[in-house]
Design an enzyme around this catalytic site. Structure first.
Site, PDB file in Angstrom:
ATOM      1  CG  ASP A  98      -7.207   0.208  -1.353  1.00 24.09           C
ATOM      2  OD1 ASP A  98      -6.747   1.284  -1.749  1.00 24.09           O
ATOM      3  OD2 ASP A  98      -6.750  -0.428  -0.384  1.00 24.09           O
ATOM      4  CB  CYS A 102      -3.147   7.643  -1.944  1.00 18.28           C
ATOM      5  SG  CYS A 102      -3.021   6.581  -0.485  1.00 18.28           S
TER       6      CYS A 102
HETATM    7  C1  RUB Z   1      -3.657   3.056  -0.025  1.00 19.81           C
HETATM    8  C2  RUB Z   1      -4.270   3.316  -1.361  1.00 19.81           C
HETATM    9  C3  RUB Z   1      -3.487   2.871  -2.568  1.00 19.81           C
HETATM   10  C4  RUB Z   1      -3.934   1.438  -2.954  1.00 19.81           C
HETATM   11  C5  RUB Z   1      -3.008   0.831  -4.009  1.00 19.81           C
HETATM   12  O1  RUB Z   1      -4.546   3.292   1.035  1.00 19.81           O
HETATM   13  O2  RUB Z   1      -5.364   3.810  -1.488  1.00 19.81           O
HETATM   14  O3  RUB Z   1      -3.720   3.713  -3.653  1.00 19.81           O
HETATM   15  O4  RUB Z   1      -3.937   0.603  -1.830  1.00 19.81           O
HETATM   16  O5  RUB Z   1      -1.730   0.672  -3.481  1.00 19.81           O
HETATM   17  P1  RUB Z   1      -4.030   3.053   2.549  1.00 19.81           P
HETATM   18  P2  RUB Z   1      -0.700  -0.399  -4.078  1.00 19.81           P
HETATM   19  O6  RUB Z   1      -2.847   3.930   2.755  1.00 19.81           O
HETATM   20  O7  RUB Z   1      -5.210   3.436   3.389  1.00 19.81           O
HETATM   21  O8  RUB Z   1      -3.691   1.583   2.678  1.00 19.81           O
HETATM   22  O9  RUB Z   1      -0.592  -0.088  -5.548  1.00 19.81           O
HETATM   23  O10 RUB Z   1       0.583  -0.159  -3.329  1.00 19.81           O
HETATM   24  O11 RUB Z   1      -1.279  -1.742  -3.838  1.00 19.81           O
END
Ligand code: RUB
Length: 316
Positions: free
Chosen positions: A201, A132
């Site tokens: 998340d 991701c």
């Molecule tokens: C994004 C996702 C990321 C976390 C952490 O999912 O799973 O790994 O949100 O991101 P989506 P960050 O694309 O469905 O929002 O470290 O940028 O907070």
């Protein structure tokens, strides 16, 4: 009804034009400031009610990223206290502005600090697989690169929304060599990597990590080949109400992220399932990098310790 501006931010979050747990939280905080500035209320009671409605709208946009309710609570808990004390509209507005700005500033600082601590944790590990797109993960790569380490990233494309392409682009811009791979190639390449590094998340109090669908599968591949699994997450991603991962709601998204409208119409008997996140159990995780330090197992202990040091309140 909230203002058009707030509705537009809510729509962007729902449609994932603003995405990633930390960006969602900061965008919500910013939207609360804009809302507080635009509301023309006849009384503090009306002002408070309209702020609650705004927070409620933002809260409903995406159910899994606990950064969103945590950001809103950071603003609304002192706001409600002040409202109950009978403060005026001007003072209530100032509370929203200062708490939201403080949250945004702390969030940006936290991601930077995770970069530093994470780069130390990686040490000589230079070949990293990720899934991701996480700003906390990118921050670690950025810091490792700044320290002159030559990094190689295996980046999973992350179907159905291909957030891996964002990661690939950003890491490449940092000077990291990138191999973009299809999701199912994770195990195939796992023996070439030194570690898996992902964002989160939400993190339950027992250390279960909720992150983009496919994270658990990647962690399983790492464990099978004896590779460490590192998670990078700001402490506002700790779900203070969740004793385990199973109490964190998993967002189900539209089938149209997976197949075309034509496919859906043609094969009405096929039910397309599109869960957006999964849960990686604590036993599969080596460390969790937060801005307040690197957490080690047993996570049920280290998370509660950091939570109490930060003065967060465990609920329920
Ligand atoms: C994004 C996702 C990321 C976390 C952490 O999912 O799973 O790994 O949100 O991101 P989506 P960050 O694309 O469905 O929002 O470290 O940028 O907070």
């Amino acid at each position: 009804m909230p203002s058009r501006l707030l509705l537009s931010t809510a729509k962007k979050i729902r449609e994932m034009r603003i995405r990633g747990a930390s960006k969602i939280a900061r965008a919500a905080a910013e939207a609360m400031v804009e809302e507080a500035c635009s509301i023309k209320a006849a009384s503090p009671t009306e002002f408070a009610e309209r702020m609650r409605i705004a927070a409620g709208y933002l809260l409903k946009t995406r159910p899994t990223a606990v950064s969103l309710p945590n950001a809103l609570e950071y603003i609304m808990v002192p706001f409600e206290k002040a409202a109950a004390q009978g403060l005026g509209i001007g003072e209530l507005r100032t509370i929203v502005q200062s708490r939201a700005r403080e949250f945004i500033e702390n969030s940006l600082k936290a991601t930077k600090m995770i970069g530093k601590l994470g780069a130390e944790l990686l040490g000589e590990r230079r070949v990293i697989m990720t899934h991701c797109h996480s700003m906390a993960v990118v921050s670690i790569f950025a810091e490792a690169s700044r320290r002159g380490r030559v990094m190689l990233a295996y980046v999973k494309e992350t179907r159905p929304r291909y957030q891996g392409r964002i990661t690939a682009r950003q890491l490449s811009e940092l000077g990291v060599k990138v191999h973009l791979i299809v999701d199912s190639a994770a195990l195939y390449y796992m023996d070439r990597v030194d570690a898996v590094l992902v964002g989160a998340d939400a993190i339950a109090l027992d250390g279960s990590v909720v992150n983009k669908i496919g994270t658990c599968f990647t962690a399983m591949a790492a464990v099978k080949t004896g590779k460490p699994v590192f998670v990078a997450a700001e402490t506002y991603k700790i779900a203070l109400k969740a004793k385990t991962g199973s109490s964190i709601p998993i967002e189900m998204r539209s089938p149209l992220e997976v197949v075309s409208n034509n496919f859906v119409r043609k094969y009405r008997g096929i039910e397309i399932l599109n869960p957006s996140f999964d849960i990686t159990e604590p036993a599969m995780i080596t460390n969790i990098v937060t801005e307040a330090g690197i957490l080690s197992p047993p996570f049920s202990h280290s998370i509660r310790k950091v939570v109490s040091e930060l003065g967060y309140r465990i609920e329920g």
